[in-house]
Structure formats: C-alpha cells, structure tokens
Design a protein around this motif. Structure first.
Motif, PDB file in Angstrom:
ATOM      1  N   PHE A 169     -39.827  31.653  28.692  1.00 33.11           N
ATOM      2  CA  PHE A 169     -40.514  31.568  29.673  1.00 33.11           C
ATOM      3  C   PHE A 169     -42.053  31.002  29.443  1.00 33.11           C
ATOM      4  N   GLY A 170     -42.522  29.941  30.058  1.00 31.48           N
ATOM      5  CA  GLY A 170     -43.956  29.522  29.866  1.00 31.48           C
ATOM      6  C   GLY A 170     -44.408  29.408  28.407  1.00 31.48           C
ATOM      7  N   GLY A 171     -45.415  29.825  28.162  1.00 31.13           N
ATOM      8  CA  GLY A 171     -46.123  29.657  26.936  1.00 31.13           C
ATOM      9  C   GLY A 171     -45.531  30.465  25.618  1.00 31.13           C
ATOM     10  N   ASP A 172     -44.951  31.657  25.999  1.00 33.07           N
ATOM     11  CA  ASP A 172     -44.358  32.424  25.000  1.00 33.07           C
ATOM     12  C   ASP A 172     -43.108  31.862  24.687  1.00 33.07           C
ATOM     13  N   ARG A 173     -42.880  31.527  23.399  1.00 31.89           N
ATOM     14  CA  ARG A 173     -41.903  30.752  23.127  1.00 31.89           C
ATOM     15  C   ARG A 173     -40.878  31.733  21.907  1.00 31.89           C
ATOM     16  N   THR A 174     -41.083  32.914  22.087  1.00 33.93           N
ATOM     17  CA  THR A 174     -40.538  33.783  21.134  1.00 33.93           C
ATOM     18  C   THR A 174     -39.442  34.814  21.999  1.00 33.93           C
ATOM     19  N   SER A 175     -40.092  35.185  23.304  1.00 34.65           N
ATOM     20  CA  SER A 175     -39.634  36.418  24.163  1.00 34.65           C
ATOM     21  C   SER A 175     -38.623  35.712  25.137  1.00 34.65           C
ATOM     22  N   THR A 176     -37.525  36.176  25.419  1.00 41.05           N
ATOM     23  CA  THR A 176     -36.667  35.829  26.591  1.00 41.05           C
ATOM     24  C   THR A 176     -36.784  36.398  27.851  1.00 41.05           C
ATOM     25  N   GLY A 177     -37.729  37.383  27.736  1.00 43.37           N
ATOM     26  CA  GLY A 177     -38.082  38.115  29.064  1.00 43.37           C
ATOM     27  C   GLY A 177     -37.057  39.223  29.429  1.00 43.37           C
ATOM     28  N   GLY A 178     -37.381  39.909  30.445  1.00 44.80           N
ATOM     29  CA  GLY A 178     -36.434  40.750  30.964  1.00 44.80           C
ATOM     30  C   GLY A 178     -36.174  42.229  30.181  1.00 44.80           C
ATOM     31  N   GLY A 179     -35.385  41.994  29.233  1.00 49.20           N
ATOM     32  CA  GLY A 179     -35.122  43.094  28.158  1.00 49.20           C
ATOM     33  C   GLY A 179     -34.651  44.140  28.894  1.00 49.20           C
ATOM     34  N   GLY A 180     -35.161  45.549  28.521  1.00 45.10           N
ATOM     35  CA  GLY A 180     -34.496  46.974  28.848  1.00 45.10           C
ATOM     36  C   GLY A 180     -34.681  46.706  30.441  1.00 45.10           C
TER      37      GLY A 180
END
Length: 321
Positions: A169-180
């Motif tokens: 998402f957006g500029g963060d190209r390491t995290s898929t978001g959402g998570g726990g």
C-alpha cells in the motif's frame, strides 16, 4: 484499582453485548435466509481441480486475434465484466471466470497466490486457449502477472487494470497491511455476523458499489442482487472471511521486475487504491511504456463506464497482440 475495575466491567459488558448481537444476527440469517434470483449457471470447467464458473462472449467478427481471459479482483465475480466484455468481443473471443472462493466457483482452499495461479493456468488449459491475453482487474492483476512470471509461454500478454499486482500500500513497499487486526475482525462470531448483515442489505451494498463505481454504475435492485448472490449462497461468507484472513496475494517488486511477458497498465483517475502515479510506478517495474488512464473514473470503471474503459483498453490489447 477501583477505576480499573470499572473499566474492566464496562469492556466485559460491551464484549458480551457484541457477542450476543453477533449471535442473534447469525441465528436470524439461519432462520430467515435471504434468497435472490441468481443468473443461470454458466459453463463450468475443472481448473486444476477447482469447479470453476466461466462466462464466454464469442467474437462478433472473428479476426484471429488472441482471446482474452478476464480475471476479477477481491470480492468480485464475472458480473464485474458483464458490460465491458461484449464490447471487447467485437473481434475476439472473451472469457471471464470466478476466482476460487468468489462468485459461483467452488469454495476450495488454499486461498493463496500459487493456488490462484494454478487455477488460471487450469482455466486456459480446460478451455483449450492458445496464448491468450490476460486482463487482471484490481487484485486479479496479481494472478495474471503471477502466471506470466511462472510460465511466460502460457500468455501473449498481461494488462494490469486498476491494480499493481503487489500486496503493498502506498509508499511502504515492505508491508501488506492489515495483519493481526484483520484476523481478529474476521473471526467468528463477529466477523461472519457483520458481513452477513452487510450482504443481506441491498442498501449497504448499493452504497459500497456506488462509491467505487460512479454515477454510471447500475444500482437497481437486480444489479445489486448480482453482487450479493454469491455471498448469499452456502459458504459464501465463510469463504470471503477465510480469504480476508490470509495475507494479501501479490508479487514483490523484484518479482514484477522479472516479468518478461509483454504488459500494459490501465488506471482510473479517481481510483484511490490505484491512481496514475501508481500506474506509472507499476509500468516502470514491468518495463512497459503501455500505460493508459481514464480521467475522472473510479475503481469499477469497467462496470460504470464500459465504453470509456473499452476504448482505453482496446489499443493496449492491439499493441500487446
């Protein structure tokens, strides 16, 4: 300590009420289920072991161009292509299918990118298609690009429409978001109760569709029921929540840079999830100059503005072919 005890009692009360309401919603749904008129079953094929619904629009004037395979995105079915597919079928065969877990395709886990890629490859084989062009809408772009990366000879080209094919998402190209938090919100009984209440309500679904689609989108009762019908079938909500609990599917940036199949990218100007800037970044990773934008259009432009969507997509298809 007295203050903490009061907070604890308040939270426990809220939790009990929430669980009770969730239980009542699920009981209500079991006692008085909603039934909507679904379209008659389309062609069903065995795609890598998954009973898969396929829609087919034969070419009005066959031209020898590669056939199209259309891949819907998250919570979408072949219905999302119902207005644009006939336009694309002017000179070539067009097929769309329901991804496993969605629409009227079997609810067969695992819900992963590898499994979804297997299914797409299975659809192409089952239909006897030779090197089609694959158009992936939204999350469907990940499935289309994944097959191109895995087996470049299987497809003639890929169009990423309203999605970049990655889980970022957006500029963060390491995290898929959402998570726990996403996992907690989808757990029973609250998750199933909330989704069940939503899909039972034409009004709520109408608002969601209208927001993503724009003023040209069909929002009459029959159209809204086309959206709701798959989730009102046995196992529909359960499959949706199971998919939502999984990490978002998608390729990494480096995997996209490794794709060598001809590609193109199509975006909508008012699509908050994939705008023109994101489209240009995707095109750069895919080493393609074939980029088109629909100014003022939204995420579901293919349904809300099929004429404009087809007019932007066809030149990309011709250059890929």
């Amino acid at each position: 300590m007295r203050w903490l005890r009061r907070v604890g009692i308040a939270l426990a009360t809220v939790l009990v009420v929430l669980l009770a309401l969730a239980g009542l919603v699920l009981l209500w749904d079991r006692i008085a289920p909603v039934h909507v008129a679904a379209p008659p079953p389309a062609l069903t094929v065995d795609a890598a072991g998954v009973a898969t619904q396929v829609e087919h629009w034969p070419a009005a004037t066959p031209s020898g161009k590669p056939p199209l395979v259309l891949v819907p995105g998250f919570a979408e079915s072949t219905y999302v292509f119902s207005r644009v597919a006939p336009l694309l079928a002017a000179d070539r065969d067009v097929y769309a299918y329901d991804v496993r877990g969605y629409g009227f395709t079997a609810h067969v886990p695992p819900y992963s990118l590898d499994a979804d890629t297997d299914q797409l490859a299975g659809v192409i084989v089952a239909l006897g298609l030779r090197r089609p062009v694959v158009v992936g809408h939204s999350l469907g772009a990940a499935i289309a690009l994944s097959l191109a990366l895995r087996d470049p000879a299987a497809v003639a080209g890929v169009v990423a429409a309203n999605g970049d094919g990655t889980p970022y998402f957006g500029g963060d190209r390491t995290s898929t978001g959402g998570g726990g938090l996403r996992v907690v919100l989808t757990l029973p009984p609250v998750g199933p109760a909330v989704v069940t209440a939503v899909v039972r309500s034409r009004g709520i679904v109408r608002q969601i569709v209208a927001a993503q689609c724009g003023p040209g989108c069909p929002t009459d009762d029959a159209a809204i029921d086309r959206w709701r019908a798959p989730f009102l079938t046995p196992g529909g909500v359960t499959a949706l929540l199971a998919i939502a609990r999984e990490p978002l599917i998608g390729l990494t940036d480096d995997q996209e840079r490794a794709v060598r199949t001809p590609t193109a990218v199509l975006s909508s100007g008012d699509d908050a999830s994939f705008d023109h800037t994101a489209a240009l970044a995707t095109a750069d990773r895919l080493h393609t100059s074939l980029v088109a934008e629909l100014p003022g259009a939204r995420h579901l432009a293919l349904l809300g503005e099929p004429d404009r969507f087809a007019a932007a997509l066809v030149p990309l298809l011709d250059r890929l072919g």
